[in-house]
Enzyme design. Structure first.
Site, PDB file in Angstrom:
ATOM      1  N   GLU A   8      48.753  74.013  45.534  1.00 36.45           N
ATOM      2  CA  GLU A   8      48.565  74.057  43.943  1.00 36.45           C
ATOM      3  C   GLU A   8      49.406  73.988  43.371  1.00 36.45           C
ATOM      4  OE1 GLU A   8      45.675  77.171  46.699  1.00 36.45           O
ATOM      5  OE2 GLU A   8      47.837  76.139  46.690  1.00 36.45           O
ATOM      6  N   GLU A  11      56.595  71.038  59.167  1.00 35.06           N
ATOM      7  CA  GLU A  11      55.968  70.841  57.848  1.00 35.06           C
ATOM      8  C   GLU A  11      56.963  69.884  57.190  1.00 35.06           C
ATOM      9  OE1 GLU A  11      52.104  72.532  56.464  1.00 35.06           O
ATOM     10  OE2 GLU A  11      53.671  73.750  56.294  1.00 35.06           O
ATOM     11  N   LYS A  24      45.102  67.080  51.969  1.00 39.66           N
ATOM     12  CA  LYS A  24      46.048  67.678  53.455  1.00 39.66           C
ATOM     13  C   LYS A  24      45.336  67.252  54.194  1.00 39.66           C
ATOM     14  CE  LYS A  24      49.895  70.779  54.491  1.00 39.66           C
ATOM     15  NZ  LYS A  24      50.440  72.136  54.328  1.00 39.66           N
ATOM     16  N   TYR A  81      46.862  52.267  35.318  1.00 44.88           N
ATOM     17  CA  TYR A  81      46.305  52.718  36.451  1.00 44.88           C
ATOM     18  C   TYR A  81      47.795  52.535  37.356  1.00 44.88           C
ATOM     19  CZ  TYR A  81      43.748  48.508  37.049  1.00 44.88           C
ATOM     20  OH  TYR A  81      42.657  47.358  37.578  1.00 44.88           O
TER      21      TYR A  81
END
Length: 127
Positions: free
Chosen positions: A75, A23, A100, A55
């Site tokens: 997290e 990953e 994800k 934004y």
């Protein structure tokens, strides 16, 4: 204070986060949704971008974090993105969801996501 919401949904950025070596090496797309709670009354009255959260600039700042230093956990990534959201003192609270969709799970699934919500007061008390 009025709790208006500015929402940015579906920001897709390639990152190299995860607990597995592949990953970190190969990377994958992460999708982020944020909601900022703030009063938009002044911006509505003045019709001036300086009186609200831009934004476009928010998206760029979030993308830099996602594409930046790798972390193991969603997290942790969500918490770093929250720091970006609460950097503007006009934001009273924010919700950040990190998706994800290509998580390394050997079963059919649609999405994996972590959502956190923080109030400015909560952040100040934690320091």
């Amino acid at each position: 204070m009025t709790a208006d919401i500015i929402r940015l949904a579906g920001l897709r950025v390639r990152g190299f986060h995860g607990v597995f070596d592949f990953e970190r090496r190969e990377g994958q797309d992460f999708v982020v949704d944020v909601e900022l709670e703030l009063s938009t009354s002044r911006a509505a009255a003045t019709d001036d971008i300086v009186d609200t959260v831009h934004y476009g600039e928010l998206a760029e700042s979030l993308a830099a974090v996602i594409a930046g230093e790798p972390v193991n956990l969603l997290e942790t990534l969500a918490d770093r993105l929250m720091t970006v959201c609460l950097a503007d003192t006009r934001v009273a609270a924010a919700t950040v969801t990190v998706h994800k969709p290509s998580a390394p799970i050997p079963l059919a699934f649609t999405d994996v996501a972590v959502t956190i919500r923080r109030k400015r007061a909560d952040r100040a008390g934690a320091r």
